[in-house]
Design an enzyme around this catalytic site. Structure first.
Site, PDB file in Angstrom:
ATOM      1  N   CYS A   1      12.047  38.344 -61.467  1.00  0.00           N
ATOM      2  CA  CYS A   1      11.679  37.772 -62.763  1.00  0.00           C
ATOM      3  C   CYS A   1      10.775  36.544 -62.629  1.00  0.00           C
ATOM      4  CB  CYS A   1      12.928  37.356 -63.522  1.00  0.00           C
ATOM      5  SG  CYS A   1      14.081  38.702 -63.727  1.00  0.00           S
TER       6      CYS A   1
ATOM      7  N   ARG B   1       5.158  39.225 -58.747  1.00  0.00           N
ATOM      8  CA  ARG B   1       6.558  39.135 -58.352  1.00  0.00           C
ATOM      9  C   ARG B   1       7.306  40.438 -58.618  1.00  0.00           C
ATOM     10  NH1 ARG B   1       8.166  33.690 -58.095  1.00  0.00           N
ATOM     11  NH2 ARG B   1      10.286  34.135 -58.729  1.00  0.00           N
TER      12      ARG B   1
ATOM     13  N   TRP C   1      12.553  41.820 -64.075  1.00  0.00           N
ATOM     14  CA  TRP C   1      12.772  42.871 -63.090  1.00  0.00           C
ATOM     15  C   TRP C   1      14.249  43.227 -63.232  1.00  0.00           C
ATOM     16  CZ3 TRP C   1      15.503  43.928 -58.529  1.00  0.00           C
ATOM     17  CH2 TRP C   1      14.954  44.924 -57.712  1.00  0.00           C
TER      18      TRP C   1
ATOM     19  N   ASN D   1      15.851  33.590 -64.488  1.00  0.00           N
ATOM     20  CA  ASN D   1      15.599  34.316 -63.245  1.00  0.00           C
ATOM     21  C   ASN D   1      16.812  34.098 -62.360  1.00  0.00           C
ATOM     22  OD1 ASN D   1      14.606  35.408 -60.852  1.00  0.00           O
ATOM     23  ND2 ASN D   1      13.394  33.605 -60.348  1.00  0.00           N
ATOM     24  N   GLY D   2      17.382  35.206 -61.861  1.00  0.00           N
ATOM     25  CA  GLY D   2      18.565  35.088 -61.011  1.00  0.00           C
ATOM     26  C   GLY D   2      19.628  36.073 -61.451  1.00  0.00           C
TER      27      GLY D   2
ATOM     28  N   GLU E   1       6.549  48.987 -39.492  1.00  0.00           N
ATOM     29  CA  GLU E   1       5.763  48.322 -40.535  1.00  0.00           C
ATOM     30  C   GLU E   1       4.737  49.301 -41.136  1.00  0.00           C
ATOM     31  OE1 GLU E   1       5.986  45.888 -42.353  1.00  0.00           O
ATOM     32  OE2 GLU E   1       3.970  45.449 -43.084  1.00  0.00           O
TER      33      GLU E   1
ATOM     34  N   LYS F   1       4.634  50.261 -45.047  1.00  0.00           N
ATOM     35  CA  LYS F   1       3.445  50.059 -45.884  1.00  0.00           C
ATOM     36  C   LYS F   1       3.102  51.355 -46.612  1.00  0.00           C
ATOM     37  CE  LYS F   1       2.311  46.014 -45.972  1.00  0.00           C
ATOM     38  NZ  LYS F   1       3.758  45.859 -46.088  1.00  0.00           N
TER      39      LYS F   1
ATOM     40  N   GLU G   1       5.901  52.225 -49.310  1.00  0.00           N
ATOM     41  CA  GLU G   1       6.105  51.333 -50.453  1.00  0.00           C
ATOM     42  C   GLU G   1       4.970  51.391 -51.461  1.00  0.00           C
ATOM     43  OE1 GLU G   1       6.702  47.209 -49.387  1.00  0.00           O
ATOM     44  OE2 GLU G   1       5.035  47.194 -47.994  1.00  0.00           O
TER      45      GLU G   1
ATOM     46  N   HIS H   1      16.279  64.321 -30.748  1.00  0.00           N
ATOM     47  CA  HIS H   1      17.700  64.290 -31.107  1.00  0.00           C
ATOM     48  C   HIS H   1      17.920  64.448 -32.598  1.00  0.00           C
ATOM     49  CE1 HIS H   1      18.543  63.340 -26.975  1.00  0.00           C
ATOM     50  NE2 HIS H   1      17.597  62.426 -27.029  1.00  0.00           N
TER      51      HIS H   1
END
Ligand code: G6P
Length: 583
Positions: A2, A27, A75, A99-100, A459, A463, A466, A482
């Site tokens: 948020c 954000r 969010w 926010n939180g 990574e 990338k 996402e 395996h």
């Protein structure tokens, strides 16, 4: 997560708040809202999806005359993505943005319902508003203090009281700043939100309550007024602008050579860096890409410095039993310095009396301020949700720590050449556009490698997944047999990273195994004797301190172009947040 922005002053807040929200888009959010205080009433407008939707609604509404407003990007955590759940929330005489996460919201809500309070949303935030309203008898400071003393969890609140022309703010474990303008004052989740209006700001400390009017900001701690240190922002309006690029992500990848050169320059006098050899053990703790940067660093630390180095994701570390040797260093890596789990991991180590070192980008962040020592990577503002330039600098910072510890002065000379080599790779970025074109329709992709190459695979895979939403996994090449090899079928792209001289033949034999199952092989190597199975990109061979750095843009560009061909919102991938300030 948020984002909050608020303004009180001579101007109408609408444009300031909308601009602020746009700067906070990075954000991550799924709805937004604004509250404007009019002469008679408070006008609240909310919209799902992008901020343009909120703007459209505002255009269609008769906006009240106003000098005070708060706005928010949400969010979703508690309750789905609905207008009722979007902020601002209004209960009785209180309107607020948050926010939180209020962890005890459910039990507080039960009590408030028994007292007759009616709730209109599923959010924890509305409980916060109801609680402040409950204690409000005309004294805002008392109401905020009393209500927040009952709250568990994290919060940054921007609060407005009916009939009161002031703006109030308080925070705990979620970021919030106060900004000093010429014709008014501001609150914001970070300085980027208000950089077009002011560069002067202060960090609100935990528990402090800020009271803003159009002329001044007063901050109270335990009822006493305190003097805040003013900070002048070093970021520029340009930092929060795409500067001609289609996406922030591309702009930020293209900045990598410059910021890397700056980091090498900044730490060229490497004696000032901590010497890791005095520690028996190192724990690197971080989240997401920052953790993957840690895995690259750990590999170098063990290899070159002979120090045991463990890497843990912060969300696990904070709760697990950690058996500390007294001579342990805990390195916290974070771009934002505000990631909730990383902060908790840092505090855990500190509570145990263990030394902490931050590798951090935002110099005013909680992690930067609370760690025993902090190394600043100097990436500048990173807007795209998926980190790029901050990640490469995190890896480079760890390399510098290793170089300092083994006192390898020759490596410093080599460091100077790395930004140029990176530039050459970026000049040929069309090659990776070709890869994106080839793979953007696939369902799955895999990355394989060994040792430090495997760390890079993680990574690269992150990338790709996402931002392109292609299912992607990274595997240790030797572990394929395996289980994972059963997922290999005709045309599945397998990216093989092969830069470690000692094990290149081993990885190559794993490549042949997946090739014989008709996978499409994309080899990224530093050795032109490694076979080309259809696509091969050879990065320059450099010393192990820097080799991973040259792989970074390659992997980032593959993810970028794949997402681009899919026509996705590259800078703001669905469900993701840049700064994960809640657990
Ligand atoms: C989010 C971001 C990632 C980042 C991670 C850790 O998930 O999308 O790009 O790596 O948080 O963030 P930090 O600010 O602590 O580096």
């Amino acid at each position: 997560m948020c984002g909050i922005v608020g303004y009180v002053g001579e101007q109408h807040p609408k444009e300031i708040l909308i601009n602020g929200l746009k700067k906070l888009e990075y954000r991550g959010y799924d709805s937004s809202g604004i509250a404007l205080v009019g002469d008679k009433d408070i006008q609240i407008i909310k919209a799902l999806g992008r901020i343009v939707n909120l703007e459209e609604k505002l255009e269609k509404s008769k906006v009240v005359d106003s000098h005070l407003g708060i706005a928010h990007t949400r969010w979703a955590t508690h309750g789905g993505v609905t207008e009722a759940n979007a902020h601002p929330h209004r209960v009785g005489k209180v309107t607020l943005v948050h926010n939180g996460i209020l962890e005890n919201a459910a039990s507080l809500k039960e009590d408030l319902i028994k007292e007759g309070v009616k709730f209109n949303s599923d959010t924890d935030t509305e409980v916060g508003a109801a609680l402040i309203n409950k204690y409000y008898d005309g004294n805002p400071l008392y109401a905020i203090k009393k209500a927040t003393s009952k709250l568990k969890g994290s919060y940054a609140f921007g609060v407005i009281f009916d009939g009161d022309p002031k703006l109030y703010a308080i925070r705990k474990d979620s970021p919030l700043i106060i900004g000093y303008g010429k014709d008014g004052n501001y609150i914001a989740s970070d300085i980027a939100a208000i950089i077009n209006y002011t560069k002067e700001y202060s960090l609100l400390d935990e528990g402090e309550i800020a009271v803003l009017d159009d002329e001044k900001i007063e901050v109270f701690s335990d009822g006493k007024m305190v003097t805040k240190k003013k900070i002048t922002a070093t970021i520029t309006a340009e930092d929060a602008d795409k500067c001609g690029y289609d996406h922030f992500m591309m702009k930020e990848i293209m900045e990598e050579p410059k910021v890397l050169a700056n980091l090498f320059e900044r730490y060229s006098d490497f004696d000032k860096l901590p010497d890791l050899s005095k520690y028996k053990e190192i724990h690197i703790v971080a989240c997401g890409s920052a953790m993957y940067a840690g895995i690259v660093g750990a590999s170098l630390i063990e290899e070159k410095c002979n120090i045991k180095c463990y890497v843990e994701c912060a969300s696990e570390y904070r709760y697990k039993k950690v058996i500390y040797d007294r001579k342990t260093l805990v390195i916290l890596i974070s771009q934002s310095g505000e990631t909730a789990d990383t902060i908790a991991a840092m505090r855990k180590a500190k509570d145990e009396g263990i030394e902490t070192l931050a590798v951090v980008n935002v110099e005013t962040s909680t992690i930067a301020r609370e760690c025993d020592n902090a190394l600043f990577i100097g990436a500048g503002v990173e807007v795209a949700v998926a980190t790029t330039k901050a990640y490469i600098l995190q890896v480079a910072m760890l390399s510098m720590l290793v170089i300092r510890t083994v006192n390898d002065k020759k490596a410093l000379k080599e460091a100077k050449k790395i930004p140029g080599l990176l530039n050459n790779i970026l000049e040929h970025k069309d090659i990776f556009e070709g890869v994106g074109r080839e793979i953007y329709k696939v369902r799955d992709a895999f990355f394989i490698g060994r040792g430090i190459d495997y760390a890079m695979c993680m990574e690269g895979s992150l990338k790709l997944k996402e931002i392109s939403y292609i299912h992607s996994d990274a595997f240790q090449a030797g572990e394929l047999k395996h289980g994972t090899i059963s997922l290999i079928e005709k045309g599945v792209p397998v990216f093989a990273i092969i830069t470690d001289e000692n094990i290149k033949d081993k990885t190559e034999s794993n490549v042949v195994e997946v090739k014989s199952r008709d996978a499409s092989i994309y080899t990224i190597t530093n050795d032109d004797t490694v076979p080309n199975h259809g696509f091969r990109y050879v990065v320059p061979k450099v010393s192990p301190y820097f080799q991973a750095l040259l792989l970074v843009p390659v992997l980032q560009l593959i993810g970028y172009y794949t997402a681009r061909y899919k026509g996705l919102d590259i800078d703001k991938p669905r469900n993701l947040a840049k700064s994960v300030t809640v657990e």
